[in-house]
Design an enzyme around this catalytic site. Structure first.
Site, short mmCIF file in Angstrom:
data_model
loop_
_atom_site.label_atom_id
_atom_site.label_comp_id
_atom_site.label_asym_id
_atom_site.label_seq_id
_atom_site.Cartn_x
_atom_site.Cartn_y
_atom_site.Cartn_z
N TRP A 235 0.86 -1.18 0.00
CA TRP A 235 0.00 0.00 0.00
C TRP A 235 0.89 1.22 0.00
O TRP A 235 1.94 1.23 0.64
CB TRP A 235 -0.92 0.01 1.22
CG TRP A 235 -1.95 1.10 1.12
CD1 TRP A 235 -2.35 1.76 -0.02
CD2 TRP A 235 -2.73 1.64 2.16
NE1 TRP A 235 -3.32 2.67 0.27
CE2 TRP A 235 -3.58 2.63 1.59
CE3 TRP A 235 -2.80 1.40 3.53
CZ2 TRP A 235 -4.48 3.36 2.36
CZ3 TRP A 235 -3.73 2.12 4.29
CH2 TRP A 235 -4.55 3.09 3.70
N HIS A 236 0.49 2.25 -0.71
CA HIS A 236 1.31 3.44 -0.87
C HIS A 236 0.60 4.63 -0.22
O HIS A 236 -0.42 5.10 -0.74
CB HIS A 236 1.59 3.68 -2.35
CG HIS A 236 2.28 2.51 -2.98
ND1 HIS A 236 1.58 1.47 -3.57
CD2 HIS A 236 3.59 2.16 -3.02
CE1 HIS A 236 2.44 0.55 -3.99
NE2 HIS A 236 3.67 0.95 -3.66
N SER A 237 1.15 5.05 0.90
CA SER A 237 0.55 6.17 1.63
C SER A 237 1.26 7.46 1.23
O SER A 237 2.26 7.84 1.85
CB SER A 237 0.69 5.93 3.15
OG SER A 237 0.07 7.00 3.85
#
Ligand code: RIB
Ligand code: CA
Length: 316
Positions: A235-237
């Site tokens: 996941w890319h925050s």
């Protein structure tokens, strides 16, 4: 030691929410306000989401509504990622708190006088800041450090082939901001892609005790599912990385400074952030571009923001 005042401009938005929780959790910073813009979803939702998040986090931070539209041309939101309401369409109870009556742009100017040397972190389209700069062109002199989540420094965009969402939503505003500040820190989409977090780790952190993890688990479910479908195991925050670089700059492992311009015209690349990597333009190198951030430090900031006990999370 006195805490550093920080003002956050934001379009919450699921990744904004995690970044805001990081700022609220920082012992070294005092969040003096949230200025809210349209972006991920419309302004009514982003303001409501900001208010609700403050309640969940138990913080009494003023929320200032800003611009409902980009400066010049309309733009598409990102409800397909964040949900129609921007927080995963969970139907959460409306916030009891009300937003401030003062416009975000006016609040930015006022707070820069009240807190000279302010850390300003921009996590959404730059419309509010552009408006504030038009109201008071001396604003940059009172900002200690500007950190912007935005751009795609080699043209690998996320909202179009070559443009990143925050800049593409309001390219004219980004142009005004990037030409007004003599220096700013840029955390771009391509850096975000280099700092993904395994979904399995995020899911473990979301089991942490307390209201923040539970709320974030609910509002992020849809976005996490979308991300797993589209981008795989990590996941890319985006806003989380920008906030890490803002709150703990010593965790950065490399920066480069270059001149940068925003494409505001064009058929193919409107909103692109064109970096002068070769120094051909002779224009000032105002953008300090993040190259890398310590993964363990990033994980600790993310996990801590949710209430995961320090040290209980194995390093990456
Ligand atoms: O491109 C990612 C950025 O656009 C993030 O700030 C996300 O919240 C959206 O605003
Ligand atoms: Ca955002």
């Amino acid at each position: 030691m006195a805490r550093l005042p920080v003002l956050i401009d934001t379009d919450p938005g699921v990744d904004d929410a995690w970044a805001l929780l990081m700022a609220f959790a920082s012992p070294d910073h005092e969040v003096v306000g949230l200025t809210v813009t349209a972006g991920n979803v419309g302004l009514a939702h982003t303001v409501r989401n900001a208010l609700r998040l403050c309640e969940v986090a138990g913080v009494d931070v003023p929320v200032f509504p800003g611009c409902a539209d980009p400066l010049v041309f309309p733009a598409e939101d990102a409800a397909y990622v964040h949900g129609r309401d921007g927080f995963g369409d969970t139907g959460y109870l409306p916030p009891a708190r009300k937003p401030e009556a003062e416009h975000a742009a006016l609040a930015m100017v006022r707070l820069s006088h009240a807190h000279p040397g302010l850390l300003l972190v921009c996590l959404g389209p730059l419309t509010n800041l552009a408006l504030a700069l038009r109201l008071d062109p001396t604003l940059p002199a009172r900002i200690g450090r500007l950190v912007v989540m935005g751009g795609a420094v080699t043209g690998q965009g996320n909202t179009s082939v070559s443009a990143e969402f925050n800049i593409a939503f309001d390219p004219e505003a980004a142009h005004v901001v990037f030409e007004a500040f003599p220096a700013y820190d840029l955390v771009d989409w391509e850096a975000v892609l280099r700092h993904g977090i395994p979904h399995a780790d995020v899911e473990r952190w979301l089991e942490a005790p307390g209201p923040k993890a539970a709320f974030y688990k609910a509002i992020s479910r849809r976005t996490r599912e979308w991300s797993e479908d589209r981008r795989g195991t990590h996941w890319h925050s985006a806003d989380g990385l920008a906030m890490a670089a803002a709150l703990a700059p010593d965790g950065a492992t490399g920066w480069v400074r270059h001149a940068l311009a925003v494409e505001t015209g064009g058929r193919l690349a409107r909103g692109a952030t064109v970096v002068d990597w070769g120094g051909r333009s002779g224009r000032p190198a105002r953008a300090r571009i993040l190259l890398g951030y310590d993964p363990g430090r990033f994980r600790a900031l993310l996990a801590g923001a949710l209430g995961v006990p320090t040290g209980s999370d194995p390093p990456a």
